[in-house]
Design an enzyme around this catalytic site. Structure first.
Site, PDB file in Angstrom:
ATOM      1  N   ARG A 223       0.758  -1.108  -0.137  1.00 41.34           N
ATOM      2  CA  ARG A 223       0.128   0.104  -0.200  1.00 41.34           C
ATOM      3  C   ARG A 223       0.848   1.085  -0.004  1.00 41.34           C
ATOM      4  O   ARG A 223       1.904   1.221   0.643  1.00 41.34           O
ATOM      5  CB  ARG A 223      -0.596  -0.001   1.252  1.00 41.34           C
ATOM      6  CG  ARG A 223      -1.969  -1.169   1.292  1.00 41.34           C
ATOM      7  CD  ARG A 223      -3.115  -0.728   0.227  1.00 41.34           C
ATOM      8  NE  ARG A 223      -4.228  -1.550   0.154  1.00 41.34           N
ATOM      9  CZ  ARG A 223      -4.183  -2.821  -0.766  1.00 41.34           C
ATOM     10  NH1 ARG A 223      -3.320  -3.134  -1.595  1.00 41.34           N
ATOM     11  NH2 ARG A 223      -5.210  -3.498  -0.584  1.00 41.34           N
TER      12      ARG A 223
ATOM     13  N   HIS B 106      -0.939   0.355  -9.725  1.00 38.61           N
ATOM     14  CA  HIS B 106      -1.538  -0.529  -9.006  1.00 38.61           C
ATOM     15  C   HIS B 106      -1.896  -1.938  -9.771  1.00 38.61           C
ATOM     16  O   HIS B 106      -3.068  -2.284  -9.999  1.00 38.61           O
ATOM     17  CB  HIS B 106      -3.040  -0.140  -7.962  1.00 38.61           C
ATOM     18  CG  HIS B 106      -3.107  -0.646  -6.980  1.00 38.61           C
ATOM     19  ND1 HIS B 106      -3.619  -0.191  -5.745  1.00 38.61           N
ATOM     20  CD2 HIS B 106      -3.237  -2.011  -6.793  1.00 38.61           C
ATOM     21  CE1 HIS B 106      -3.688  -1.130  -5.026  1.00 38.61           C
ATOM     22  NE2 HIS B 106      -3.519  -2.409  -5.469  1.00 38.61           N
TER      23      HIS B 106
END
Ligand code: NDP
Length: 309
Positions: free
Chosen positions: A224, A272
């Site tokens: 993250r 991502h």
């Protein structure tokens, strides 16, 4: 019995049709058309609007579309006694490990350097790295980290692992707890972050962590964005201490157009995508997870809210 599919992102209606065809006897409802909340026993959730899951009085389990559950942890109204099952599968392990290995090999084979030589038309060989001299740290030895560690070893890399609690893994030099982090980093040329984002791991890759790594080290963050202190990373790269970094996750996402990360010559930015699979594969994994949960067998990959992941 009904399953509520709930997300603030727009989900393809085809997905709901596929669930309905693969899991007969279950009514799938797509939020916000929830109908009678009393009939909803399961929720399939991805970034649900805060407070919405708390409105379902008969909820037996929440199935997270993703392996990470920070999208649920941030919902302070979420009933913590209802089990949350994380989506992990053989395919998701292979996908994530494959991405990480591609970046470890990019470092190992000095591909960034050779790509820059090619752009300048330079034919030049630099000394190769020996496989056994490249030590990779896997931060987070959970479902994904343990898979990556095993595959890296199969390729011949030396592997360090770091987890909250100590557990032995074949061939991996293990470190654990807050005190184990810097010693783990100190012998690691490449650091791959596969940690959950919790208050304890937020900002864990900071100036201290980068300084602990050997010179010319490489950082891969696929967990993250909140794990990396970006100004510290840029300083470590600009000072020449670190050789490069691959960042797949950011805070916020999408990465703003004016972020310095886009244009940094030592940083690879991917949107991502490290764990991305085809819609078909994601749907099949979710169907398998649903079938398992509905079969009444003991649940796997259940979040422990006391630990926060
Ligand atoms: P797991 O819950 O299976 O494993 C988490 C690991 O992190 C465990 O080894 C755990 O230690 C360790 N850990 C947690 N907190 C700490 C801490 N404070 N100090 C040291 N170690 C800690 O998670 P997964 O492997 O399934 O997934 C990891 C993360 O990867 C997800 O949370 C998500 O953020 C990210 N991810 C990103 C994707 C992407 O598309 N970029 C896709 C999928 C996941 P212990 O073993 O002691 O519990």
């Amino acid at each position: 019995m009904s399953v509520l599919v709930i997300s603030t992102d727009k989900l393809p209606t085809k997905l709901i049709e596929l669930f309905a065809s693969q899991v007969p006897g279950v009514e799938f409802r797509l939020w916000p058309d929830i109908g009678d909340p009393q009939a909803i026993e399961y929720a399939l959730a991805w970034k649900p609007p805060p407070g919405e899951l708390a409105k379902l009085p008969k909820l037996k389990a929440i199935l997270s579309f993703a392996a990470g559950v920070d999208h649920l942890a941030s919902d302070t109204a979420l009933p913590r006694h209802i089990p949350v099952v994380r989506a992990v599968s053989e395919a998701s392990r292979l996908t994530m490990s494959g991405f990480c290995i591609s970046q470890v090999l990019r470092y190992h084979h000095r591909l960034a350097l050779y790509e820059s030589f090619q752009r300048q038309g330079i034919w030049k060989q630099v000394p190769p790295r020996d496989m056994t001299e490249t030590r990779v740290a896997v931060l987070g030895m959970g479902v994904l980290g343990a898979d990556l560690a095993a595959r890296l070893q199969a390729l011949g890399f030396a592997v360090n692992g770091w987890a909250r609690s100590f557990r032995a893994f074949d061939g991996v030099t293990m470190f654990s707890g807050a005190d184990g982090l810097l010693p783990c980093l100190a012998s690691s040329n490449v650091v791959v972050c596969l940690l959950p984002l919790t208050p304890q791991t937020h900002g864990i890759l900071d100036a201290k962590a980068f300084a602990a790594m050997p010179k010319d080290g490489y950082v891969v963050n696929v967990a993250r964005g909140g794990h990396v202190v970006v100004p510290d990373l840029i300083a470590a790269l600009d000072s020449g201490h670190l050789e490069g970094a691959t960042l797949d996750v950011f805070e916020p996402e999408p990465l703003p157009a004016d972020s310095a990360l886009w244009r940094h010559p030592k940083i690879v930015v991917t949107p991502h995508t490290s764990g991305r699979m085809t819609n078909q594969r994601v749907a099949l994994n979710i169907v398998a997870m649903l079938r398992e949960v509905l079969s009444g067998q003991p649940l796997n990959n259940v979040v422990d809210w006391a630990k926060g992941y």
